[in-house]
Design an enzyme around this catalytic site. Structure first.
Site, PDB file in Angstrom:
ATOM      1  CE1 TYR A 178      -3.918  -2.009   5.034  1.00  0.00           C
ATOM      2  CE2 TYR A 178      -3.077   0.134   4.382  1.00  0.00           C
ATOM      3  CZ  TYR A 178      -3.663  -1.077   4.049  1.00  0.00           C
ATOM      4  OH  TYR A 178      -3.975  -1.352   2.741  1.00  0.00           O
ATOM      5  CB  ILE A 237      -8.475   0.753  -4.874  1.00  0.00           C
ATOM      6  CG1 ILE A 237      -6.965   0.871  -5.200  1.00  0.00           C
ATOM      7  CG2 ILE A 237      -9.211  -0.028  -5.953  1.00  0.00           C
ATOM      8  CD1 ILE A 237      -6.601   1.654  -6.433  1.00  0.00           C
ATOM      9  CB  SER A 287      -0.874   0.013   1.254  1.00  0.00           C
ATOM     10  OG  SER A 287      -1.472   1.285   1.413  1.00  0.00           O
ATOM     11  CE  LYS A 344      -1.584  -3.997   3.138  1.00  0.00           C
ATOM     12  NZ  LYS A 344      -1.847  -5.240   2.390  1.00  0.00           N
TER      13      LYS A 344
HETATM   14  P1  NAD Z   1     -11.539  -5.745   1.141  1.00  0.00           P
HETATM   15  O1  NAD Z   1     -11.708  -5.483   2.596  1.00  0.00           O
HETATM   16  O2  NAD Z   1     -12.613  -5.313   0.211  1.00  0.00           O
HETATM   17  O3  NAD Z   1     -11.283  -7.314   0.910  1.00  0.00           O
HETATM   18  C1  NAD Z   1     -10.348  -8.017   1.681  1.00  0.00           C
HETATM   19  C2  NAD Z   1     -10.502  -9.506   1.453  1.00  0.00           C
HETATM   20  O4  NAD Z   1      -9.570 -10.182   2.319  1.00  0.00           O
HETATM   21  C3  NAD Z   1     -11.889 -10.028   1.806  1.00  0.00           C
HETATM   22  O5  NAD Z   1     -12.232 -11.020   0.847  1.00  0.00           O
HETATM   23  C4  NAD Z   1     -11.681 -10.679   3.176  1.00  0.00           C
HETATM   24  O6  NAD Z   1     -12.586 -11.722   3.438  1.00  0.00           O
HETATM   25  C5  NAD Z   1     -10.256 -11.210   3.024  1.00  0.00           C
HETATM   26  N1  NAD Z   1      -9.577 -11.453   4.296  1.00  0.00           N
HETATM   27  C6  NAD Z   1      -9.369 -10.587   5.322  1.00  0.00           C
HETATM   28  N2  NAD Z   1      -8.707 -11.188   6.319  1.00  0.00           N
HETATM   29  C7  NAD Z   1      -8.463 -12.462   5.910  1.00  0.00           C
HETATM   30  C8  NAD Z   1      -7.808 -13.584   6.497  1.00  0.00           C
HETATM   31  N3  NAD Z   1      -7.271 -13.504   7.716  1.00  0.00           N
HETATM   32  N4  NAD Z   1      -7.742 -14.733   5.792  1.00  0.00           N
HETATM   33  C9  NAD Z   1      -8.294 -14.827   4.550  1.00  0.00           C
HETATM   34  N5  NAD Z   1      -8.933 -13.806   3.949  1.00  0.00           N
HETATM   35  C10 NAD Z   1      -9.026 -12.645   4.628  1.00  0.00           C
HETATM   36  O7  NAD Z   1     -10.132  -5.122   0.759  1.00  0.00           O
HETATM   37  P2  NAD Z   1      -9.585  -4.539  -0.639  1.00  0.00           P
HETATM   38  O8  NAD Z   1      -9.819  -3.090  -0.646  1.00  0.00           O
HETATM   39  O9  NAD Z   1     -10.054  -5.379  -1.763  1.00  0.00           O
HETATM   40  O10 NAD Z   1      -8.011  -4.744  -0.409  1.00  0.00           O
HETATM   41  C11 NAD Z   1      -7.296  -5.878  -0.889  1.00  0.00           C
HETATM   42  C12 NAD Z   1      -5.821  -5.687  -0.574  1.00  0.00           C
HETATM   43  O11 NAD Z   1      -5.353  -4.467  -1.159  1.00  0.00           O
HETATM   44  C13 NAD Z   1      -5.518  -5.577   0.923  1.00  0.00           C
HETATM   45  O12 NAD Z   1      -4.294  -6.218   1.205  1.00  0.00           O
HETATM   46  C14 NAD Z   1      -5.390  -4.096   1.141  1.00  0.00           C
HETATM   47  O13 NAD Z   1      -4.600  -3.781   2.255  1.00  0.00           O
HETATM   48  C15 NAD Z   1      -4.754  -3.658  -0.166  1.00  0.00           C
HETATM   49  N6  NAD Z   1      -4.977  -2.235  -0.449  1.00  0.00           N
HETATM   50  C16 NAD Z   1      -6.227  -1.749  -0.676  1.00  0.00           C
HETATM   51  C17 NAD Z   1      -6.397  -0.396  -0.928  1.00  0.00           C
HETATM   52  C18 NAD Z   1      -7.733   0.227  -1.213  1.00  0.00           C
HETATM   53  O14 NAD Z   1      -7.791   1.453  -1.410  1.00  0.00           O
HETATM   54  N7  NAD Z   1      -8.820  -0.520  -1.272  1.00  0.00           N
HETATM   55  C19 NAD Z   1      -5.278   0.461  -0.916  1.00  0.00           C
HETATM   56  C20 NAD Z   1      -4.028  -0.074  -0.662  1.00  0.00           C
HETATM   57  C21 NAD Z   1      -3.877  -1.427  -0.436  1.00  0.00           C
END
Ligand code: NAD
Length: 245
Positions: free
Chosen positions: A153, A186, A140, A157
């Site tokens: 967080y 995102i 991230s 990361k």
């Molecule tokens: P989200 O919360 O929509 O989805 C996360 C997914 O991870 C879900 O399917 C959840 O069930 C699963 N999950 C959580 N803990 C778990 C565990 N212990 N075991 C198995 N599955 C587990 O998140 P997102 O926005 O789709 O983010 C996905 C990745 O991208 C994450 O690593 C997040 O940190 C990273 N990210 C997201 C953003 C953003 O703006 N959305 C920005 C930077 C990084």
């Protein structure tokens, strides 16, 4: 790597970025392992199988080391191998540092960083024997520049970035690549919790003036898996939010 016919395990792929990554790999002809903490619905499996590839569900918590091993083994037994691992599952648990208790800190590290280690260690054994593989970790921009309210967080990361580069160096001679994607903001459930005011403030700081789509991240994941000469890199997909000097 030609991803057609290869097997891709995407952690946390029941929704958001993970689901989009699974769909993008399926569209590129790869077989998919969907994962989440609870059982994967038959609708989700059918949606991806309809793209003409094999799709199985393997549920379980990535922060549990033994369970992570069981999940990788289950996927390998059912599909023959796991050729690409996308460590996508992650959580936020935002609080200012002075209000953050030890458990808030630990939980984020356990899932985002230790979960990535758990899955990577278990998958590498077979990849090293095959002398082929790609690992893609979701980092991230918070892990690169920090963020108010995200000490846990951002630390997790930043750890993913260090893990990515170390693994890349350790396994390069075996034909395995390991890279990270650093998304900016995102539009997913994870960022949906932000207030409209915060979303407006953030958007003003993004040179491209918008939140990214899950597909923007998915395209980067497929690109990294396909290019066997990129390793140890962190690719920002963030609308220009963080520009390296
Ligand atoms: P989200 O919360 O929509 O989805 C996360 C997914 O991870 C879900 O399917 C959840 O069930 C699963 N999950 C959580 N803990 C778990 C565990 N212990 N075991 C198995 N599955 C587990 O998140 P997102 O926005 O789709 O983010 C996905 C990745 O991208 C994450 O690593 C997040 O940190 C990273 N990210 C997201 C953003 C953003 O703006 N959305 C920005 C930077 C990084």
């Amino acid at each position: 790597m030609d991803v057609r016919g290869k097997n891709v395990f995407v952690t946390g792929s029941t929704r958001g970025i993970g689901e989009a990554i699974a769909i993008a790999f399926a569209k590129a002809g790869a077989n998919i392992v969907l994962n989440g903490r609870s059982a994967i619905s038959s609708e989700k499996l059918a949606e991806i199988s309809a793209l003409g590839v094999t799709c199985i569900g393997v549920s379980g918590d990535i922060s549990d080391f033994t369970k992570a091993g069981d999940m990788i083994r289950e996927a390998q037994e059912k599909l023959g191998s796991v050729d690409i691992l996308v460590n996508n599952a992650g959580i936020t648990n935002d609080k200012l540092l002075l209000r953050m208790d030890a458990e808030d800190f630990k939980k984020c590290l356990d899932i985002n960083l230790t979960g990535t280690f758990n899955m990577t260690q278990h998958v590498l054994k077979q990849m090293m024997k095959k002398r082929e593989g790609a690992i893609i970790n979701l980092a991230s921009v918070s892990g690169l520049i920090g963020n108010v309210g995200q000490a846990n967080y951002a630390a997790s990361k930043a750890g993913v970035v260090g893990l990515t580069k170390s693994v890349a160096r350790e396994v390069a001679t075996r034909g395995i690549t390991c890279n990270a994607i650093a998304p900016g903001f995102i539009a997913t459930d994870m960022t949906d919790v932000l207030s409209e005011k915060v979303k407006e403030q953030v958007t003003k700081q993004i040179p491209l003036q918008r939140f990214g789509n899950v597909e923007d991240i998915a395209k980067a994941a497929v690109f990294l898996a396909e290019n066997a000469y990129i390793t140890g890199q962190v690719i920002n997909v963030d609308g220009g939010l963080v520009m390296h000097g």
